[in-house]
Design an enzyme around this catalytic site. Structure first.
Site, PDB file in Angstrom:
ATOM      1  N   ARG A 103      16.200  30.478  13.384  1.00  0.00           N
ATOM      2  CA  ARG A 103      15.645  30.920  14.467  1.00  0.00           C
ATOM      3  C   ARG A 103      16.154  29.889  15.015  1.00  0.00           C
ATOM      4  O   ARG A 103      15.915  28.477  15.731  1.00  0.00           O
ATOM      5  CB  ARG A 103      13.579  30.198  14.091  1.00  0.00           C
ATOM      6  CG  ARG A 103      12.345  30.386  14.902  1.00  0.00           C
ATOM      7  CD  ARG A 103      11.331  29.400  14.048  1.00  0.00           C
ATOM      8  NE  ARG A 103      11.186  30.708  13.106  1.00  0.00           N
ATOM      9  CZ  ARG A 103      10.479  31.376  13.207  1.00  0.00           C
ATOM     10  NH1 ARG A 103       9.846  32.241  14.701  1.00  0.00           N
ATOM     11  NH2 ARG A 103      10.016  32.836  12.792  1.00  0.00           N
ATOM     12  N   GLY A 104      15.634  30.174  16.877  1.00  0.00           N
ATOM     13  CA  GLY A 104      16.578  29.888  18.253  1.00  0.00           C
ATOM     14  C   GLY A 104      15.214  30.370  18.703  1.00  0.00           C
ATOM     15  O   GLY A 104      13.903  30.120  18.921  1.00  0.00           O
ATOM     16  N   SER A 105      15.049  29.483  20.249  1.00  0.00           N
ATOM     17  CA  SER A 105      14.660  29.780  21.417  1.00  0.00           C
ATOM     18  C   SER A 105      13.811  30.746  21.464  1.00  0.00           C
ATOM     19  O   SER A 105      13.061  31.246  22.372  1.00  0.00           O
ATOM     20  CB  SER A 105      14.879  28.717  22.409  1.00  0.00           C
ATOM     21  OG  SER A 105      15.756  29.253  23.167  1.00  0.00           O
ATOM     22  N   TYR A 106      14.830  31.911  21.064  1.00  0.00           N
ATOM     23  CA  TYR A 106      14.319  32.549  21.996  1.00  0.00           C
ATOM     24  C   TYR A 106      14.500  34.199  20.878  1.00  0.00           C
ATOM     25  O   TYR A 106      14.825  35.016  20.833  1.00  0.00           O
ATOM     26  CB  TYR A 106      15.358  33.560  22.820  1.00  0.00           C
ATOM     27  CG  TYR A 106      16.706  33.892  23.223  1.00  0.00           C
ATOM     28  CD1 TYR A 106      17.095  35.486  23.087  1.00  0.00           C
ATOM     29  CD2 TYR A 106      17.479  33.706  22.538  1.00  0.00           C
ATOM     30  CE1 TYR A 106      17.811  35.897  23.650  1.00  0.00           C
ATOM     31  CE2 TYR A 106      18.480  33.563  21.862  1.00  0.00           C
ATOM     32  CZ  TYR A 106      19.402  34.773  22.404  1.00  0.00           C
ATOM     33  OH  TYR A 106      20.590  35.161  22.614  1.00  0.00           O
ATOM     34  N   GLY A 107      14.701  34.099  19.341  1.00  0.00           N
ATOM     35  CA  GLY A 107      15.037  35.463  19.066  1.00  0.00           C
ATOM     36  C   GLY A 107      15.109  34.492  17.590  1.00  0.00           C
ATOM     37  O   GLY A 107      14.671  33.339  17.303  1.00  0.00           O
ATOM     38  N   VAL A 108      14.861  35.113  16.497  1.00  0.00           N
ATOM     39  CA  VAL A 108      14.478  35.293  14.801  1.00  0.00           C
ATOM     40  C   VAL A 108      15.722  35.692  14.106  1.00  0.00           C
ATOM     41  O   VAL A 108      16.268  36.891  14.173  1.00  0.00           O
ATOM     42  CB  VAL A 108      13.082  35.812  14.326  1.00  0.00           C
ATOM     43  CG1 VAL A 108      13.659  35.085  12.982  1.00  0.00           C
ATOM     44  CG2 VAL A 108      12.474  34.991  15.125  1.00  0.00           C
ATOM     45  N   VAL A 109      16.904  35.011  12.640  1.00  0.00           N
ATOM     46  CA  VAL A 109      17.534  36.441  12.540  1.00  0.00           C
ATOM     47  C   VAL A 109      17.236  35.972  11.181  1.00  0.00           C
ATOM     48  O   VAL A 109      16.599  35.259  10.397  1.00  0.00           O
ATOM     49  CB  VAL A 109      18.973  35.300  12.283  1.00  0.00           C
ATOM     50  CG1 VAL A 109      20.063  36.317  11.916  1.00  0.00           C
ATOM     51  CG2 VAL A 109      19.100  35.056  13.836  1.00  0.00           C
ATOM     52  N   LYS A 124      18.898  39.927  14.191  1.00  0.00           N
ATOM     53  CA  LYS A 124      18.650  39.744  15.022  1.00  0.00           C
ATOM     54  C   LYS A 124      17.019  39.791  15.828  1.00  0.00           C
ATOM     55  O   LYS A 124      17.680  41.185  16.354  1.00  0.00           O
ATOM     56  CB  LYS A 124      19.756  38.697  15.725  1.00  0.00           C
ATOM     57  CG  LYS A 124      18.707  37.664  17.007  1.00  0.00           C
ATOM     58  CD  LYS A 124      20.068  37.491  18.088  1.00  0.00           C
ATOM     59  CE  LYS A 124      20.883  36.380  17.337  1.00  0.00           C
ATOM     60  NZ  LYS A 124      21.838  35.818  18.559  1.00  0.00           N
ATOM     61  N   ASP A 253      28.679  28.094  25.501  1.00  0.00           N
ATOM     62  CA  ASP A 253      27.920  28.062  24.992  1.00  0.00           C
ATOM     63  C   ASP A 253      28.757  27.114  23.462  1.00  0.00           C
ATOM     64  O   ASP A 253      28.094  27.122  22.416  1.00  0.00           O
ATOM     65  CB  ASP A 253      26.361  28.117  24.579  1.00  0.00           C
ATOM     66  CG  ASP A 253      25.012  27.517  23.914  1.00  0.00           C
ATOM     67  OD1 ASP A 253      25.834  26.221  24.002  1.00  0.00           O
ATOM     68  OD2 ASP A 253      24.633  27.213  23.276  1.00  0.00           O
TER      69      ASP A 253
END
Length: 435
Positions: A103-109, A124, A253
């Site tokens: 889970r990131g700042s703008y999506g889920v895997v 994703k 990044d």
């Protein structure tokens, strides 16, 4: 992803050999995704949209533009015990989502399975509910779809699907026939929200190869030091970056979180992933892009040949412990990727770590001690360009003289003194073979 324009406290891991805090960074402005209600959620049914297909009737209240949309396909959902049975029959979904793996700042895997072949994939899901989210999603889509050839050390995108109002449309770059796609591009460029109904959000689904070995942090720190693995990883990382730069992509990044491990072949294979902050530099020039060519550089010419190290980028983005000095100033080229790679390899070789204050995770990352604080190497070099980096850090380090010299060149304060990606790949092969 971290956009570094602020400061937070961080602690140093005991494994990194230090104590105190460090200056960190703010999270991206992208809104964090809300948790979904069920463990097994949506799966997509999409078909090949290279040919026209009749659009299935989903809602009677669709506007006239949506009714004219071509190449759209129905989307079906896996049955959830909390949801009622569908009122009408739907075609079986192509993917079954098994579990959330990231889970990131703008999506889920999610880990998923292709129902037809049984192949394991990663899916994703990105919600395009704000211009900053759309920009990150499209950057990743454009970078991965611009690659004409595959590379074993770059994560492979199988397909990307745009979902809105119960319809799913397979995405292709520059598809002028898709109004939904063009709206996303317009939103990204203008930074304005698309007018519409908040209860009907737009999503992008990326279907990619699944990397069961986790990220580089997890893999390295869960095992005993292994010089042979380190040498293999160094060659793989430099090969991946050389491939990306040859294809005019600046990652921007690079960090252990964004380097995944596949073990399908029996031995670990690195996969550079997460291209949300990447920049595709092909065809850029001062007239059609906010990023401008450096002196002596150009984006034109026959066959659209681009010297990626001749383009100046201006968005100060990345993650603070891996950012080059010039990135902190917001004026840099693709050589910033070389600096980030130097930090990663140095930290991996000597197992230098810190504890992230937000996630409480132990992460690979090199830093400079300043009293009770630790400071990212790039920031320290920006403040003191004449500072000499002590490589290796540990007195009993087994680092070879060849690798030490190569890391010093990769972390040079002046980007012109750093090797470019192709030179780095050649030198890394020589260093690791000599070792």
């Amino acid at each position: 992803m971290d956009i570094c324009d602020g400061k937070k406290r961080r602690q140093v891991s005991g494994r990194g050999g230090g104590g105190g805090g460090a200056r960190g960074c703010r999270r991206s402005a992208a809104v964090k995704m809300k948790r979904e209600s069920g463990r097994v959620l949506r799966s997509l049914t999409v078909q090949d949209n290279n040919r026209a297909e009749p659009m299935e009737e989903v809602e009677e209240e669709e506007d006239e533009e949506e009714e004219e949309e071509e190449d759209c396909f129905s989307i079906s959902f896996l049955r959830n015990d909390r949801l009622p049975e569908p009122a009408v029959a739907v075609s079986p979904p192509r993917y079954s989502l098994l579990r959330e793996v990231g889970r990131g700042s703008y999506g889920v895997v999610y880990e998923a399975v292709a129902r037809k072949t049984g192949a394991q994939v990663a899916v994703k899901r990105l919600q395009c509910d704000a211009p900053e989210n759309v920009e990150l999603a499209l950057a990743e889509f454009w970078a991965l779809t611009s690659l004409e050839n595959r590379h074993q050390n770059v994560v492979q995108l199988e397909e990307c699907v745009l979902q809105k109002k119960g319809l799913a449309q397979k995405m292709s770059h520059g598809n002028k026939r898709s109004r939904q796609y063009l709206r996303l591009v317009e939103t990204s460029l203008k930074g304005e929200r698309i007018p519409g109904h908040p209860e009907e959000p737009c999503y992008l689904w990326f279907v990619m190869e699944f990397c069961e070995g986790g990220d580089l942090n997890q893999y390295i720190l869960s095992r005993r030091p292994d010089p042979q693995t380190n040498r293999s990883f160094m060659r793989q990382l430099t090969s991946a970056v050389a491939f990306l730069h040859k294809n005019n992509i600046v990652h921007r990044d690079l960090k252990p979180d964004n380097i995944l491990i596949s073990q399908k072949s029996g031995s670990p294979v690195l996969k550079v992933a997460d291209f949300g902050l990447s920049k595709v530099c092909a065809g850029l020039n001062s007239k059609n892009c906010e990023e401008r060519p450096a002196a002596g550089g150009g984006g034109g010419g026959q066959n659209n040949i681009v010297n990626i190290n001749k383009f100046w980028l201006s968005s100060a983005c990345g993650s603070d412990f891996y950012m080059a000095p010039e990135v902190w100033e917001g004026h840099y080229t693709a050589k910033a990727d070389i600096f980030a790679l130097g930090i990663i390899i140095w930290a991996m070789t000597e197992r230098i770590t810190f504890i992230d204050a937000e996630s409480k995770r132990e992460l690979l990352g090199t830093y400079i001690r300043q009293g009770a604080e630790i400071v990212p190497v790039g920031e320290a070099l920006l403040e003191n360009p004449k500072m000499v980096l002590h490589i290796p850090q540990r007195a009993r380090s087994s680092m070879s003289e060849g690798l030490k010299k190569l890391l010093q060149d990769m972390l040079a304060v002046n980007p012109q003194d750093r090797p470019d990606a192709s030179q780095l790949e050649l030198r890394m092969g020589q260093v690791t073979c000599a070792a």
